[in-house]
Design an enzyme around this catalytic site. Structure first.
Site, PDB file in Angstrom:
ATOM      1  N   ASP A 534       0.874  -1.127   0.038  1.00 43.92           N
ATOM      2  CA  ASP A 534      -0.057   0.135  -0.008  1.00 43.92           C
ATOM      3  C   ASP A 534       0.920   1.233  -0.190  1.00 43.92           C
ATOM      4  O   ASP A 534       1.946   1.299   0.078  1.00 43.92           O
ATOM      5  CB  ASP A 534      -1.102   0.120   1.208  1.00 43.92           C
ATOM      6  N   GLU A 614      21.809 -22.638 -17.916  1.00 41.61           N
ATOM      7  CA  GLU A 614      21.100 -21.800 -17.163  1.00 41.61           C
ATOM      8  C   GLU A 614      21.868 -20.628 -16.558  1.00 41.61           C
ATOM      9  O   GLU A 614      21.409 -19.254 -16.631  1.00 41.61           O
ATOM     10  CB  GLU A 614      20.288 -22.610 -16.110  1.00 41.61           C
TER      11      GLU A 614
END
Ligand code: GLA
Length: 743
Positions: A534, A614
């Site tokens: 928030d 990777e």
């Protein structure tokens, strides 16, 4: 002047770049809300024709006749128990049994700059950006003065609101509800967009037509919560991303909140948003005052995208503050999903070495490093190195990580306390619990009573010592349970209703103190993922871990929902291992990075379990993100939808000066012989020429067909759009970078 008082018509009008907002000191001093919509001049009192509606009361003065009713006219801040039966903004009782409030105008003042609030996060004026309107109303029976505060950020197109309530009478007043903002929209048919969810499934987007009656979204959990965000949008029934009137109501508050939307008997809509009222009360003795959290209001006449972009810009510039707010954040590797509770000094140093080799800049040591914590059942509160894992203490580890060339970050959950901890054994009364009742456990832990100064002082001493003693560059500030058992050993019975808000004030004061003293430490907010995402937390933590669900396909909806109100610069997003630890799904590494690049970008995996291929891919991802970082962090975000039929996610970041655009595309489940995915870009310069500077495809089992051209005009990309090549694979994705090339 962005605030204008018309003496003759008694109107107060607030202007931002794209909106005007008008109120009027009406008959009998009733503060009427007249207008909030596209910027314009005018006086809108003519809209409200007096009409006697049965059962809608009239003020006793009778001067305005039966057509004048608080129950029908739009109010700027609604009272209660005074003839307006719709949603109240203010509810109270006094020690003499007076209930409700009838608010009448007393005075107003227009002043340069932005008002501030005591101990609450609020937007700030970086210099000459804002003007303040203060309108004071009075309720005669209780003696309360209610000062409505408006911060008008003209260029930024945002109006902030808060309310200061002062007891000027002789009675003790108990507030039962004190909203931050009330907004009456008397005409129109409105949809509501809100963002429900749950742990690991936060901020899903839901749009619904508002029915007659009351619709409510709230949190009673002592935190803004995974379930409902303190952000709600209202929009025209037919509003889209690019068209239609939309209003945003966002609270800069991280505790209990509620937004009520009432479509009344005549189709008028009232929105009331503010602090949650369940278990809330606040006592005001004569002379005392109370300030509400701040609400951030925004209007767009052109649909949802501009509204979101205004919030993004405003939160980035005028709510987030401090050293890191406008800076590139270090690419981090977090130990949580790499090691959970199972690590020691050597293994973390190994993680750091490997993180460095991949190109990461910050190593974050997550949960488990303190007390005697081996799992989530103990030691919260004992913020000293766990001798079983770090027998030499934190010092050598921090130094070791820094010697590897990385910054060091650490996980803390300062608000939590385990019953099995030295802190709890020493101060059992510091935990929230109701006398005579065993407290509810959640993740086997309790919550410290942050309403108490000695508790926040203790936390301040502990955390500041940690930050002073060690070269810690980042703190992940977690909070892993809600506030049940509301009772503080330090508050008298009549003030127990203040606890949940006093807790937030304690938390904000602590964060304020720490972030001021350690401005160069990057604080990332977290509450079991995105349980406290928030604008209140953003005032202290410029980024917040968006969800404990790190799986890329699930993240698409979480991040899209978040994007309605919050900028990518605030959204913590990481690439994690496969199969994913939350859903078990395997998403190609490239696609995982495309999704995490719509946020602050980092990793949450053990490089030792990666193949060399990777690792090489990750090195390339980090290098690529460095190139894209500024575009993502400061660019305009566009939610784009394809016109194809396959469910896919498409979004873009466009540089503020339109010099570049990054288009990202994820196809979670490709279908056989599917219609082409076609998208129209937005926000480019129509007459500009854009070169496709990079096109990367990920997770494709067959080489995608190349685009037939690499140069387009902005108009072509925006009007004609772009047909994307068919992608074949499991959750394949693409990232296309366009650079303007006609300068
Ligand atoms: C919360 C956080 C996670 C992790 C764990 C550690 O769930 O959201 O990221 O830090 O706590 O216990």
């Amino acid at each position: 002047m962005s605030i204008v008082f018309d003496r003759e018509r008694q109107t107060l009008t607030l202007h931002t770049a794209g909106s005007s907002y008008q109120m009027q000191i009406g008959p009998l001093g009733v503060l009427l809300h007249l207008y909030y919509g596209p910027r314009c001049e005018g006086c809108f009192d003519y809209l409200y024709l007096p009409r006697d509606r049965g059962f809608s009361p009239n003020p006793h003065e009778r001067t305005e006749g039966r057509g004048f009713s608080l129950d029908n006219l739009p109010q700027e801040y609604s009272g209660s128990n005074c003839g307006d039966f719709r949603l109240p903004s203010l509810r109270l009782h006094t020690d003499r049994g007076v209930t409700g409030a009838e608010l009448r105008y007393l005075r107003h003042e227009i002043r340069p700059g932005k008002y501030s609030l005591e101990g609450l996060p609020c937007a700030w004026d970086r210099g000459g950006e804002a003007e303040t309107l203060s309108v004071t109303l009075r309720d005669e029976a209780s003696g309360l003065e209610v000062e409505l505060l408006y911060g008008v950020f003209e260029a930024l197109d945002v109006i902030t609101r808060a309310v200061r309530i002062t007891n000027r009478g002789g009675q003790t007043v108990t507030l039962e509800a004190a909203a931050s903002a009330c907004l009456d929209l008397p005409f129109g048919r409105w949809d509501c967009l809100h963002f429900p969810g749950r742990h690991a499934f936060e901020r899903q987007t839901q749009r619904c037509a508002l029915p007659d009656g009351i619709t409510a979204f709230s949190s009673t959990r002592g935190m803004s919560g995974h379930q409902h965000n303190p952000f709600v949008l209202l929009c025209d029934r037919d509003a889209t991303e690019d068209a239609g009137a939309c209003y945003g109501l966002m609270l800069a508050y991280s505790g209990n909140h509620e937004t009520f939307l009432e479509r009344d008997q005549t189709g008028s809509l009232r929105a009331v948003t503010g602090i949650g009222t369940q278990n809330f009360s606040w006592q005001l003795r004569p002379g005392e005052h109370f300030e509400t959290p701040e609400a951030l209001l925004c209007f767009s006449a052109q649909g949802l995208t501009p509204l979101s972009q205004r919030y993004h810009r405003f939160l980035r510039q005028n709510v987030c503050r401090g050293f890191w707010a406008g800076r590139r954040r270090p690419v981090l590797l977090n130990s949580w999903e790499a090691a959970y509770f199972d690590f020691d000094e050597a293994s973390i140093l190994r993680l750091a070495r490997e993180a460095k080799a991949l190109g990461a800049e910050l190593l974050v040591l997550d949960d488990g490093w303190f007390g005697h914590r081996q799992d989530d059942r103990s030691s919260l509160g004992d913020w000293f190195a766990n001798p079983a894992k770090l027998p030499r203490g934190l010092g050598p580890l921090v130094e070791g990580v820094r010697k590897e060339g990385l910054l060091f970050g650490i996980w803390l959950e300062p608000e939590g306390v385990s019953e099995d901890s030295e802190l709890y054994r020493a101060h059992p009364d510091w935990a929230l619990r109701v006398p005579g009742r065993l407290p509810a456990l959640s993740r086997d832990q309790l919550v410290l009573d942050l309403s108490r100064k000695e508790v926040t002082d203790y936390l301040y001493e502990m955390i500041s010592a940690l930050l002073r003693e060690h070269a810690i560059s980042y703190v992940k500030w977690d909070m892993n349970r809600g506030l049940a058992d509301l009772y503080s050993a330090a508050l008298p019975p009549e003030r127990q209703g203040e606890l949940a808000h006093r807790y937030m004030l304690g938390l904000y004061a602590l964060l304020d103190r720490l972030t001021r003293e350690f401005p160069e430490v990057l604080f990332e907010g977290c509450a079991g993922g995105g349980g406290r995402f928030d604008a209140g937390m953003l005032a202290y933590c410029p980024q917040i871990w968006a969800s404990d669900n790190s799986e890329a396909v699930s993240r698409l909806a979480i991040q899209e929902g978040t994007s309605y109100g919050y900028p990518a610069s605030a959204l913590g997003a990481h690439v994690s291992a496969c199969p994913n630890h939350q859903t078990g799904r395997s998403v190609p590494l490239g696609t995982r990075a495309v999704v995490a690049m719509a946020g602050t970008f980092g990793y949450e995996l053990d490089p030792a379990r990666l193949t060399e291929a990777e690792k090489a891919e990750i090195r390339e991802q980090i290098a690529r993100f460095r190139d894209y970082d500024e575009l993502v962090r400061t660019g305009d975000h566009y939610r784009l939808r394809s016109t194809g039929e396959s469910a896919c996610a498409l979004w873009a970041f466009v540089a503020a000066d339109k010099s570049a655009a990054l288009l990202s595309f994820v196809l979670p489940a490709p279908e056989a012989n599917a219609p082409a995915v076609h998208v129209r870009l937005k926000g480019l310069a129509s007459d500009g020429v854009y070169r496709l500077a990079r096109a990367d495809f990920f997770g494709c089992l067959l080489e995608p067909q190349p685009l037939s051209r690499t140069r387009f005009t902005g108009a072509e990309l925006m009007c004609g759009g772009l047909t994307l090549p068919a992608l074949y694979g499991d959750a394949p994705s693409a990232q296309l970078l366009f650079i303007r090339d006609d300068a």
